[in-house]
Structures are given as structure tokens and as C-alpha cells.
Motif scaffolding. Structure first.
Motif, PDB file in Angstrom:
ATOM      1  N   ILE A 198       0.874  -1.184   0.000  1.00 34.91           N
ATOM      2  CA  ILE A 198       0.000   0.000   0.000  1.00 34.91           C
ATOM      3  C   ILE A 198       0.903   1.223   0.000  1.00 34.91           C
ATOM      4  O   ILE A 198       1.732   1.394   0.899  1.00 34.91           O
ATOM      5  N   VAL A 199       0.733   2.077  -1.006  1.00 31.60           N
ATOM      6  CA  VAL A 199       1.647   3.202  -1.203  1.00 31.60           C
ATOM      7  C   VAL A 199       0.847   4.483  -1.332  1.00 31.60           C
ATOM      8  O   VAL A 199      -0.133   4.535  -2.087  1.00 31.60           O
ATOM      9  N   ASN A 200       1.244   5.497  -0.583  1.00 29.29           N
ATOM     10  CA  ASN A 200       0.758   6.857  -0.835  1.00 29.29           C
ATOM     11  C   ASN A 200       1.970   7.725  -1.168  1.00 29.29           C
ATOM     12  O   ASN A 200       3.082   7.464  -0.712  1.00 29.29           O
ATOM     13  N   ARG A 201       1.757   8.733  -1.963  1.00 25.86           N
ATOM     14  CA  ARG A 201       2.870   9.465  -2.559  1.00 25.86           C
ATOM     15  C   ARG A 201       3.156  10.795  -1.880  1.00 25.86           C
ATOM     16  O   ARG A 201       3.928  11.597  -2.400  1.00 25.86           O
ATOM     17  N   GLU A 202       2.550  11.057  -0.754  1.00 26.12           N
ATOM     18  CA  GLU A 202       2.808  12.298  -0.041  1.00 26.12           C
ATOM     19  C   GLU A 202       3.000  12.005   1.438  1.00 26.12           C
ATOM     20  O   GLU A 202       2.494  11.008   1.958  1.00 26.12           O
ATOM     21  N   GLY A 203       3.715  12.931   2.120  1.00 23.31           N
ATOM     22  CA  GLY A 203       3.920  12.804   3.556  1.00 23.31           C
ATOM     23  C   GLY A 203       5.013  11.800   3.885  1.00 23.31           C
ATOM     24  O   GLY A 203       5.568  11.119   3.015  1.00 23.31           O
ATOM     25  N   CYS A 204       5.321  11.705   5.159  1.00 19.53           N
ATOM     26  CA  CYS A 204       6.313  10.743   5.630  1.00 19.53           C
ATOM     27  C   CYS A 204       6.124  10.557   7.131  1.00 19.53           C
ATOM     28  O   CYS A 204       5.418  11.333   7.784  1.00 19.53           O
ATOM     29  N   LEU A 252      -3.017 -13.210  13.203  1.00 17.17           N
ATOM     30  CA  LEU A 252      -3.243 -14.113  12.084  1.00 17.17           C
ATOM     31  C   LEU A 252      -1.954 -14.762  11.590  1.00 17.17           C
ATOM     32  O   LEU A 252      -1.984 -15.547  10.635  1.00 17.17           O
ATOM     33  N   GLY A 253      -0.823 -14.433  12.224  1.00 15.13           N
ATOM     34  CA  GLY A 253       0.447 -15.011  11.822  1.00 15.13           C
ATOM     35  C   GLY A 253       1.213 -14.205  10.803  1.00 15.13           C
ATOM     36  O   GLY A 253       2.232 -14.670  10.276  1.00 15.13           O
ATOM     37  N   GLY A 254       0.752 -12.989  10.511  1.00 16.52           N
ATOM     38  CA  GLY A 254       1.410 -12.146   9.522  1.00 16.52           C
ATOM     39  C   GLY A 254       2.199 -11.025  10.164  1.00 16.52           C
ATOM     40  O   GLY A 254       2.467 -11.016  11.363  1.00 16.52           O
ATOM     41  N   SER A 255       2.566 -10.041   9.340  1.00 14.65           N
ATOM     42  CA  SER A 255       3.357  -8.918   9.833  1.00 14.65           C
ATOM     43  C   SER A 255       3.060  -7.679   9.006  1.00 14.65           C
ATOM     44  O   SER A 255       2.507  -7.764   7.897  1.00 14.65           O
ATOM     45  N   LEU A 256       3.428  -6.534   9.562  1.00 16.96           N
ATOM     46  CA  LEU A 256       3.245  -5.243   8.894  1.00 16.96           C
ATOM     47  C   LEU A 256       4.525  -4.444   9.047  1.00 16.96           C
ATOM     48  O   LEU A 256       5.064  -4.321  10.149  1.00 16.96           O
ATOM     49  N   THR A 257       5.028  -3.900   7.939  1.00 15.76           N
ATOM     50  CA  THR A 257       6.203  -3.036   7.977  1.00 15.76           C
ATOM     51  C   THR A 257       5.870  -1.711   7.308  1.00 15.76           C
ATOM     52  O   THR A 257       5.107  -1.670   6.335  1.00 15.76           O
ATOM     53  N   LEU A 258       6.429  -0.651   7.827  1.00 14.92           N
ATOM     54  CA  LEU A 258       6.245   0.698   7.282  1.00 14.92           C
ATOM     55  C   LEU A 258       7.604   1.287   6.937  1.00 14.92           C
ATOM     56  O   LEU A 258       8.549   1.170   7.730  1.00 14.92           O
ATOM     57  N   ASP A 259       7.685   1.931   5.775  1.00 11.84           N
ATOM     58  CA  ASP A 259       8.922   2.576   5.342  1.00 11.84           C
ATOM     59  C   ASP A 259       8.583   3.860   4.600  1.00 11.84           C
ATOM     60  O   ASP A 259       7.558   3.935   3.896  1.00 11.84           O
ATOM     61  N   ASN A 260       9.448   4.840   4.752  1.00 11.83           N
ATOM     62  CA  ASN A 260       9.331   6.058   3.958  1.00 11.83           C
ATOM     63  C   ASN A 260       9.912   5.822   2.571  1.00 11.83           C
ATOM     64  O   ASN A 260      10.986   5.220   2.430  1.00 11.83           O
ATOM     65  N   ARG A 261       9.212   6.306   1.522  1.00 10.79           N
ATOM     66  CA  ARG A 261       9.703   6.179   0.157  1.00 10.79           C
ATOM     67  C   ARG A 261      10.685   7.307  -0.142  1.00 10.79           C
ATOM     68  O   ARG A 261      10.518   8.432   0.319  1.00 10.79           O
ATOM     69  N   LEU A 262      11.722   6.990  -0.930  1.00 14.61           N
ATOM     70  CA  LEU A 262      12.709   8.005  -1.274  1.00 14.61           C
ATOM     71  C   LEU A 262      12.085   9.142  -2.070  1.00 14.61           C
ATOM     72  O   LEU A 262      12.485  10.304  -1.940  1.00 14.61           O
ATOM     73  N   SER A 263      11.098   8.814  -2.905  1.00 15.06           N
ATOM     74  CA  SER A 263      10.447   9.837  -3.728  1.00 15.06           C
ATOM     75  C   SER A 263       9.313  10.547  -3.004  1.00 15.06           C
ATOM     76  O   SER A 263       8.642  11.393  -3.583  1.00 15.06           O
ATOM     77  N   GLY A 264       9.097  10.203  -1.731  1.00 15.56           N
ATOM     78  CA  GLY A 264       8.030  10.820  -0.944  1.00 15.56           C
ATOM     79  C   GLY A 264       6.881   9.872  -0.710  1.00 15.56           C
ATOM     80  O   GLY A 264       6.555   9.030  -1.563  1.00 15.56           O
ATOM     81  N   GLY A 265       6.273   9.981   0.443  1.00 10.50           N
ATOM     82  CA  GLY A 265       5.161   9.100   0.775  1.00 10.50           C
ATOM     83  C   GLY A 265       5.614   7.936   1.644  1.00 10.50           C
ATOM     84  O   GLY A 265       6.782   7.827   2.038  1.00 10.50           O
ATOM     85  N   VAL A 266       4.669   7.049   1.945  1.00  5.39           N
ATOM     86  CA  VAL A 266       4.904   5.928   2.858  1.00  5.39           C
ATOM     87  C   VAL A 266       4.513   4.636   2.162  1.00  5.39           C
ATOM     88  O   VAL A 266       3.510   4.577   1.441  1.00  5.39           O
TER      89      VAL A 266
END
Length: 418
Positions: free
Chosen positions: A349-355, A391-405
Motif C-alpha cells: 500500500i503506497v501513498n505518494r505524499e507525507g512521511c 493471524l500469523g502475519g506482519s506489517l512493515t512501514l517505510d518512507n519512500r525516497l520519492s516521498g510518501g509511505v
């Protein structure tokens, strides 16, 4: 300053693994003693070979029996105690027939006494320590002569010094290796406890949120029913000053509220259902688009075959929590992609603004985030993280180099044969 040994306890140590480690150490010591015995036979040294060999064979027999007793469900703590007691008795017998307290091997009383204090603190460790002290003292009186007693004094003294160094080195290696292993095990246990405490705290927060949600649903149902009845009466009375389009808007918003409460009640109990993965995601995302026409959603499913999988319905709220966050933080543009390989679903899941700040990235999923949205509570990511972890899964969050999360969901799923 508290001692490092105060951190050890029989409750924090895997006694079964400790017993296995002691068994291996004992075999190593028996092998080393056998080599020393053979080397002594190569020299004209007079000592009682038969009693010493009997002590070594008896200890070897005991060490061979201990794993068999473990397979018969004998408690590891009792096996540890019996093995350490046998070590002290066998060492005492060897010393009694090879010079007594004058034998530099007497320093080997220290490792079993220390291991007893670490693995079985209390009465047994004190009893074993007392036994070692009494027997060591008795060896000053009752023993056969030191094998080098009739040799040259300088040679005998040199051999004694060499033996002292050897036993010191052996004791140091034994104690350092075993205590280091215990320290690593304790550190692993502490990390597991820290993860368990974080999980318990998160679960307590979720239970509190669930109770608040149930109370809110109960509290809102009556006012909503009342407002719905009033709206219906106003629609029949056609009061002056209330345009029909505004009345229709009021009624539609009340329906939305009632539907939300209905979904809250219907989703209170989750379960696993068989679905075509990407078809179900496409259908759900199409429904989300209808509710959020102000957001441009780019959906890119995998180009491979659409698999049948068992999917817990709790996955959908976790997914749409993240999509809603991305839509509100990303300037009205959200990208969603997914693929399924080797039994694992990956959703990007990608959004292109903010961080996100470094503090927010570190805290993501572990507690409430400080939300920048006007009405945001910062709970969405925590709820999604907790649900996916359950549920046995995972979630990771990272800032995109071009902007967004960039948020990535990883969830193992059971594929069904079609």
C-alpha cells in the motif's frame, strides 16, 4: 552492585537443555581423563590403575543412563542433581587413589559445585558444596601416596605445578563456556518475555477498545433509531424551511450510521472462509471506491492464477485501516498491489505524499501513533498490526525516497486445491 549470578534461576533456564549440555561436558571430561590415564601408563608412575578405571567406568555408565531416564519422563532437575553428585563422588574416588588433596585435580571440585548453585539453588547446592568440602578435607588424611612421591623433588614439584595450571585452565574453560551458554539462554528468555509483555499490553489495549466500541454501539443505537423516526415524520409532514434534498441527505447519513453499527455487530465474531483471493480483493476494493469517490485508487493484482485460499475475515478491517490512512495522508492517491507466492500473501500500500518520523516508524504497531489528522486517534496502524500478528502475519512501514509511505502486509495463507 547485584551479581550477574542473581539473574539465573531454575525457572529462567531450560533445564532439559542444561542436562543435555552437562552430559556432553561429562563425556568430554571422561575422554580427557582416559587420555591422561593412558599417558600415565606410558611412564613408570606407580598408582592404583584398577580403582581409578573403575571410577571412570562407573561415571560413564551413569552418564549413559541419564538420557534414558530423561526419555522416561524423569524430571531434568533430578537428573542434573544426580549427575553432579556422581561427579563429586567419582572425582573423590580418583583423588583418593592418586595422592588425595596433593593431586592438582582437586580443583575440579569447583565446576560441579558452581553448576549446582546455578541450576539447583537451595538445599541441594549447599549439600553438594558441604560434601565437596568434607571429602576434600578428608583427602588430606585418607589417600594413597602421590604417584611422584619417590621421584626427584624438582621433577615432582614441576609436575605438580603443571598439573595445577592444567586443572585451572580446564576449570576456567568449563565454567566460562557453561556460564556463557546460560547467559545467552537467559538473554533469549528475556527477549521472549519482552515480546510477550508488549503483546499482552497490545491485547489489553485492544480489549479495552473492543469494550468501548461495544458501549458506543449500545449508546448510539437508541439515538439513531429516534432520529430515524423523526426524519420519517418530517418527511411525511413536509415542514416549511427544510429542503427535500437536505432531508434526504439526513436520512442517508442516518442509514450510513445504522449500517456501520450493523457491520460492527456482524464482524464481532471472525472466522475463516474460502475465497478466490484476488477476486475477493477486487470486489472489496470496488466497494471501497464507491464509498470514497474523492480518492484515486490504483489496484494492481498479481498476473498469476487467482488462488483459492482460507482467509480470516479479520484481514479486511486491517487492510482497509491502512488504505484509509494512506488515502487521508496521501493527497487523494493510493496505490495497492498484491501477489501470492509460496503460500504467502504480500500486499503493498503506497501513498505518494507525507512521511513518518523515526519515532513513528519505531513505534508503529506497538502503541498509538501521534496522528496528524484532525480527528485521528492514531489507532489504525496499531489495530492492523495487532490483527495481522494474531493471524500469523506482519506489517512493515517505510518512507519512500520519492516521498510518501510504503506499507507492506505479509500474511501466510493456506492454499486450497481447486
Amino acid at each position: 552492585m547485584p551479581s550477574v549470578f542473581s539473574s539465573f534461576s531454575s525457572e529462567s533456564i531450560d533445564l532439559e537443555r542444561a542436562q543435555q549440555r552437562l552430559t556432553l561436558l561429562r563425556w568430554g571430561m571422561l575422554g580427557l581423563c582416559t587420555v591422561l590415564l593412558l599417558l600415565a601408563l606410558a611412564y613408570p608412575i606407580r598408582f592404583a590403575e584398577i580403582p581409578i578405571l573403575q571410577a571412570l567406568l562407573t561415571l560413564a555408565l551413569i552418564n549413559a543412563i541419564l538420557p534414558r531416564l530423561a526419555r522416561r519422563s524423569v524430571a531434568p532437575l533430578w537428573l542434573i542433581r544426580f549427575g553432579l553428585f556422581a561427579d563429586v563422588v567419582a572425582l573423590s574416588e580418583i583423588l583418593a587413589f592418586s595422592g588425595g588433596a596433593a593431586n592438582p585435580l582437586a580443583s575440579l571440585y569447583l565446576p560441579p559445585v558452581l553448576f549446582a548453585a546455578l541450576l539447583s539453588p537451595g538445599l541441594f547446592s549447599w549439600a553438594l558444596s558441604a560434601l565437596a568440602l568434607v571429602v576434600y578435607g578428608a583427602l588430606f588424611v585418607w589417600h594413597l601416596p602421590w604417584p611422584l612421591a619417590d621421584a626427584d623433588a624438582a621433577y615432582a614439584f614441576h609436575a605438580h605445578q603443571l598439573g595445577m595450571w592444567f586443572t585451572f585452565a580446564l576449570s576456567a574453560l568449563l565454567m566460562t563456556g557453561f556460564i556463557s551458554w546460560l547467559a545467552r539462554q537467559l538473554a533469549d528468555r528475556e527477549r521472549e518475555l519482552a515480546v510477550a509483555r508488549e503483546s499482552q499490553l497490545r491485547d489489553e489495549q485492544l480489549v479495552g477498545l473492543g469494550m468501548q466500541a461495544a458501549m458506543a454501539a449500545h449508546a448510539l443505537s437508541t439515538p439513531l433509531n429516534t432520529l430515524t423516526l423523526l426524519a420519517d415524520e418530517w418527511d411525511e409532514l413536509k415542514p416549511a424551511g427544510l429542503p427535500p434534498d437536505e432531508l434526504a441527505l439526513v436520512k442517508s447519513q442516518l442509514r450510513v450510521c445504522r449500517d456501520a453499527l450493523t457491520r460492527l455487530k456482524s464482524h464481532a465474531q471472525t472466522g475463516t472462509v474460502a475465497v478466490r483471493l484476488f477476486s475477493a480483493m477486487t470486489e472489496r476494493l470496488a466497494g471501497w471506491r464507491a464509498l470514497r469517490p474523492d480518492v484515486t485508487l490504483s489496484w494492481q493484482p498479481s498476473n498469476c492464477q487467482d488462488p483459492w485460499v482460507e482467509l480470516d475475515s479479520a484481514f479486511w478491517p486491517a487492510l482497509f485501516n491502512l488504505i484509509n490512512n494512506a488515502a487521508e495522508a496521501g493527497g487523494g492517491q493510493v496505490g495497492v498491489g498484491a501477489h501470492f507466492r509460496a503460500g504467502v500473501l504480500c500486499v503493498d500500500i503506497v501513498n505518494r505524499e507525507g512521511c513518518l518520523t523515526e519515532a513513528q516508524l519505531r513505534a508503529a504497531g506497538l502503541g498509538q501513533l501521534q496522528s496528524a489528522k484532525p480527528a485521528g486517534l492514531g489507532l489504525g496502524v496499531m489495530l492492523s498490526h495487532a490483527t495481522l500478528a494474531r493471524l500469523g502475519g506482519s506489517l512493515t512501514l517505510d518512507n519512500r525516497l520519492s516521498g510518501g509511505v510504503h506499507a507492506r502486509i505479509t500474511l501466510p495463507l493456506k492454499a486450497l486445491r481447486t
